[in-house]
Design an enzyme around this catalytic site. Structure first.
Site, PDB file in Angstrom:
ATOM      1  N   HIS A 258      38.251  95.689 -15.741  1.00 20.06           N
ATOM      2  CA  HIS A 258      39.146  94.717 -16.382  1.00 20.06           C
ATOM      3  C   HIS A 258      40.565  94.942 -15.893  1.00 20.06           C
ATOM      4  O   HIS A 258      40.968  96.080 -15.667  1.00 20.06           O
ATOM      5  CB  HIS A 258      39.104  94.865 -17.912  1.00 20.06           C
ATOM      6  CG  HIS A 258      39.600  93.664 -18.623  1.00 20.06           C
ATOM      7  ND1 HIS A 258      40.940  93.455 -18.861  1.00 20.06           N
ATOM      8  CD2 HIS A 258      38.949  92.589 -19.124  1.00 20.06           C
ATOM      9  CE1 HIS A 258      41.081  92.304 -19.492  1.00 20.06           C
ATOM     10  NE2 HIS A 258      39.894  91.756 -19.654  1.00 20.06           N
TER      11      HIS A 258
ATOM     12  N   ASP B 252      31.824  90.828 -21.454  1.00 17.23           N
ATOM     13  CA  ASP B 252      30.762  90.052 -20.814  1.00 17.23           C
ATOM     14  C   ASP B 252      29.521  90.880 -20.502  1.00 17.23           C
ATOM     15  O   ASP B 252      28.460  90.339 -20.210  1.00 17.23           O
ATOM     16  CB  ASP B 252      31.291  89.415 -19.520  1.00 17.23           C
ATOM     17  CG  ASP B 252      32.233  88.262 -19.813  1.00 17.23           C
ATOM     18  OD1 ASP B 252      32.150  87.711 -20.926  1.00 17.23           O
ATOM     19  OD2 ASP B 252      33.058  87.914 -18.949  1.00 17.23           O
TER      20      ASP B 252
HETATM   21  N1  ACO Z   1      32.102  97.180  -9.978  1.00 18.10           N
HETATM   22  C1  ACO Z   1      32.372  97.930  -8.906  1.00 18.10           C
HETATM   23  N2  ACO Z   1      33.609  98.197  -8.511  1.00 18.10           N
HETATM   24  C2  ACO Z   1      34.609  97.698  -9.232  1.00 18.10           C
HETATM   25  C3  ACO Z   1      34.408  96.899 -10.366  1.00 18.10           C
HETATM   26  C4  ACO Z   1      33.084  96.650 -10.726  1.00 18.10           C
HETATM   27  N3  ACO Z   1      32.786  95.901 -11.779  1.00 18.10           N
HETATM   28  N4  ACO Z   1      35.582  96.543 -10.876  1.00 18.10           N
HETATM   29  C5  ACO Z   1      36.526  97.078 -10.095  1.00 18.10           C
HETATM   30  N5  ACO Z   1      35.928  97.777  -9.094  1.00 18.10           N
HETATM   31  C6  ACO Z   1      36.584  98.541  -8.042  1.00 18.10           C
HETATM   32  C7  ACO Z   1      36.400  97.966  -6.727  1.00 18.10           C
HETATM   33  O1  ACO Z   1      36.339  99.091  -5.866  1.00 18.10           O
HETATM   34  C8  ACO Z   1      37.655  97.175  -6.417  1.00 18.10           C
HETATM   35  O2  ACO Z   1      37.925  97.329  -5.074  1.00 18.10           O
HETATM   36  P1  ACO Z   1      37.528  96.184  -3.991  1.00 18.10           P
HETATM   37  O3  ACO Z   1      38.512  95.081  -4.201  1.00 18.10           O
HETATM   38  O4  ACO Z   1      37.662  96.909  -2.723  1.00 18.10           O
HETATM   39  O5  ACO Z   1      36.125  95.766  -4.277  1.00 18.10           O
HETATM   40  C9  ACO Z   1      38.692  97.856  -7.244  1.00 18.10           C
HETATM   41  O6  ACO Z   1      37.966  98.580  -8.257  1.00 18.10           O
HETATM   42  C10 ACO Z   1      39.630  96.865  -7.941  1.00 18.10           C
HETATM   43  O7  ACO Z   1      39.872  97.384  -9.146  1.00 18.10           O
HETATM   44  P2  ACO Z   1      40.961  96.824 -10.100  1.00 18.10           P
HETATM   45  O8  ACO Z   1      42.255  96.687  -9.352  1.00 18.10           O
HETATM   46  O9  ACO Z   1      40.942  97.642 -11.324  1.00 18.10           O
HETATM   47  O10 ACO Z   1      40.345  95.433 -10.463  1.00 18.10           O
HETATM   48  P3  ACO Z   1      41.051  94.018 -10.641  1.00 18.10           P
HETATM   49  O11 ACO Z   1      42.079  94.100 -11.676  1.00 18.10           O
HETATM   50  O12 ACO Z   1      41.428  93.413  -9.342  1.00 18.10           O
HETATM   51  O13 ACO Z   1      39.791  93.210 -11.164  1.00 18.10           O
HETATM   52  C11 ACO Z   1      37.992  92.484 -12.390  1.00 18.10           C
HETATM   53  C12 ACO Z   1      39.322  93.213 -12.452  1.00 18.10           C
HETATM   54  C13 ACO Z   1      38.121  91.208 -11.597  1.00 18.10           C
HETATM   55  C14 ACO Z   1      37.541  92.136 -13.798  1.00 18.10           C
HETATM   56  C15 ACO Z   1      36.974  93.440 -11.710  1.00 18.10           C
HETATM   57  O14 ACO Z   1      36.860  94.627 -12.432  1.00 18.10           O
HETATM   58  C16 ACO Z   1      35.618  92.793 -11.519  1.00 18.10           C
HETATM   59  O15 ACO Z   1      35.390  92.080 -10.546  1.00 18.10           O
HETATM   60  N6  ACO Z   1      34.678  93.020 -12.487  1.00 18.10           N
HETATM   61  C17 ACO Z   1      33.387  92.401 -12.418  1.00 18.10           C
HETATM   62  C18 ACO Z   1      33.471  90.987 -12.973  1.00 18.10           C
HETATM   63  C19 ACO Z   1      33.701  90.945 -14.464  1.00 18.10           C
HETATM   64  O16 ACO Z   1      33.046  91.669 -15.215  1.00 18.10           O
HETATM   65  N7  ACO Z   1      34.594  90.078 -14.921  1.00 18.10           N
HETATM   66  C20 ACO Z   1      34.855  89.870 -16.332  1.00 18.10           C
HETATM   67  C21 ACO Z   1      36.230  90.292 -16.711  1.00 18.10           C
HETATM   68  S1  ACO Z   1      36.425  90.187 -18.453  1.00 18.10           S
HETATM   69  C22 ACO Z   1      36.590  88.551 -18.802  1.00 18.10           C
HETATM   70  O17 ACO Z   1      37.012  87.753 -18.012  1.00 18.10           O
HETATM   71  C23 ACO Z   1      36.146  88.116 -20.116  1.00 18.10           C
END
Ligand code: ACO
Length: 386
Positions: A264, A323
């Site tokens: 998140h 989620d």
């Molecule tokens: N699984 C694996 N690796 C992850 C995940 C994950 N769920 N979330 C973050 N990371 C890692 C990745 O290595 C990512 O690097 P990459 O861009 O090279 O793949 C890195 O962490 C980015 O981390 P953050 O900077 O903390 O994440 P950001 O703030 O950009 O994104 C997000 C947050 C979009 C929610 C992300 O965690 C993600 O894609 N999660 C999966 C989708 C999801 O569950 N979305 C729902 C969010 S809650 C809502 O909207 C109700």
């Protein structure tokens, strides 16, 4: 063109764009407040209709106020009859239900007699009408898409209870209604998330509140935002058995796949909404058995394995978000995966509209800048000479 490159905040991360009194996320300490009230208390003692009142008026209603507000919501549940034709036509073309919902909200806007009245009072009235109609639209989309007869809303049922009734044609049990109400409360509002920001961008141009909600729906749809619950469900189904979790995680991380429903932008500790849902899912799993129980076991195991792997990579901040745990409850309520994001949208309409109403009180057109990195003064070459 300026010579020094300005700092660019990709994804607007860490940028504050407004002040709010609606919700506060303490992402380090797993806390979420609506107008100062902890969500744990609202889930335990309140209900979605009261939370809606709280978000529009910044206080809990007195008994008579609540009864009047609830009556207004119940009166506003019906949708124009011709909406069913739109749904039918789009369903025939296999449109995703979320696309149908977006079109329906846009369509019903023309029926609102106050569409272009932008006062705070008129905006609240429109918002309450729309929030009341959202579950009716979702149920209509569900039933018409499946060739089932639509079910009219009932005025004697609560908001969550009536939603389940319109989906399945059966008044839900008290437990099911409470689960649904909890899901509605937990999705009602959540700071400056992507869809709320999209709504504000639209509203800041002084476009109407329905257009702002259409922007919110469009933005919520993506798998990095509201679409994550549907993606998490299919992820659990792909894993299939709790025994397959270990191998699946290794493969997924090697392929640089994201674990859907984890991570998140704001929570760097456990999402408090996910914690509430996880506890509720435990109760659901033992009550219902079957698919909800299987999904629950997979989810629990996946959480354990994934968190261990993330920790080994120095990422203790990637944890389940809401989620991750809603698909189990949705499955118990017989809400199919293609409706997850619509249900989220139905609830978040309160948050989108409350934010818009708050923002336009002291409106400032949202118009950021982008830093140009292309060439300048290029020579135009006629098409025949290129
Ligand atoms: N699984 C694996 N690796 C992850 C995940 C994950 N769920 N979330 C973050 N990371 C890692 C990745 O290595 C990512 O690097 P990459 O861009 O090279 O793949 C890195 O962490 C980015 O981390 P953050 O900077 O903390 O994440 P950001 O703030 O950009 O994104 C997000 C947050 C979009 C929610 C992300 O965690 C993600 O894609 N999660 C999966 C989708 C999801 O569950 N979305 C729902 C969010 S809650 C809502 O909207 C109700």
């Amino acid at each position: 063109m300026s010579s020094s490159k300005p700092q660019i905040f990709k994804g607007l991360e860490g940028v504050y764009v407004s002040e709010t009194r609606l919700s506060y996320i303490d992402g380090l300490n797993s806390r979420l407040y609506y107008v100062g009230y902890r969500i744990e208390d609202l889930v335990a003692f309140s209900n979605y209709e009261e939370v809606a009142f709280l978000l529009y008026f910044y206080r809990l209603p007195k008994k008579e106020e609540f009864e009047l507000f609830r009556a207004l919501m119940r009166e506003a549940r019906e949708v124009p009859p011709d909406v069913a034709d739109i749904v039918k036509r789009m369903a025939l073309r296999n449109a995703h239900p979320m696309d149908i919902l977006r079109t329906c909200v846009s369509y019903i806007s023309m029926y609102d007699p106050e569409l272009y009245v932008g006062t705070r009072e008129a905006n609240i009235r429109k918002a309450v009408r729309l929030v009341s109609k959202m579950p009716t639209l979702v149920a209509l989309i569900y039933r018409v898409s499946r060739g089932l007869e639509p079910i009219e809303p009932r005025k004697d049922l609560g908001h969550a209870e009536n939603f389940l009734y319109m989906l399945h044609g059966k008044v839900p049990s008290e437990f099911e209604a409470k689960v649904m109400d909890t899901i509605f409360i937990l999705h009602a509002e959540h700071g400056m998330n992507a869809s709320s920001f999209a709504s504000l961008v639209t509203a800041s141009t002084l476009a109407d509140i329905y257009s702002a909600v259409v922007s919110g729906i469009s933005t919520l749809k993506g798998p990095l935002h509201g679409g994550a619950a549907e993606a998490a469900y299919y992820q659990f189904k792909e894993i299939g058995e709790p025994e397959r979790v270990e191998a699946w995680v290794q493969e997924a991380l090697k392929a640089r796949r994201r674990i859907m429903g984890m991570g998140h932008r704001v929570y760097k500790s456990y999402d408090p909404r996910a914690k509430i849902m996880k506890e509720l899912d435990g109760e659901i799993a033992s009550k219902y058995g079957g698919e909800p129980e299987k999904l629950y076991k997979i989810a629990i195991k996946l959480e354990e394995v994934a968190l261990k792997e993330f920790e080994a990579r120095g990422r203790t901040d990637i944890q389940p978000n809401i989620d991750y745990y809603t698909p189990i409850a949705y499955t118990a309520l017989k809400i199919p995966p293609e409706l997850f994001t619509l249900t989220f949208a139905a609830s978040r309409t309160v948050g989108w509209t409350a934010k818009v109403i708050e923002y336009v009180q002291d409106n400032r057109l949202i118009r950021p800048l982008d830093y140009y990195i292309g060439e300048l003064d290029k020579k135009y070459i006629p098409i025949t000479e290129r």
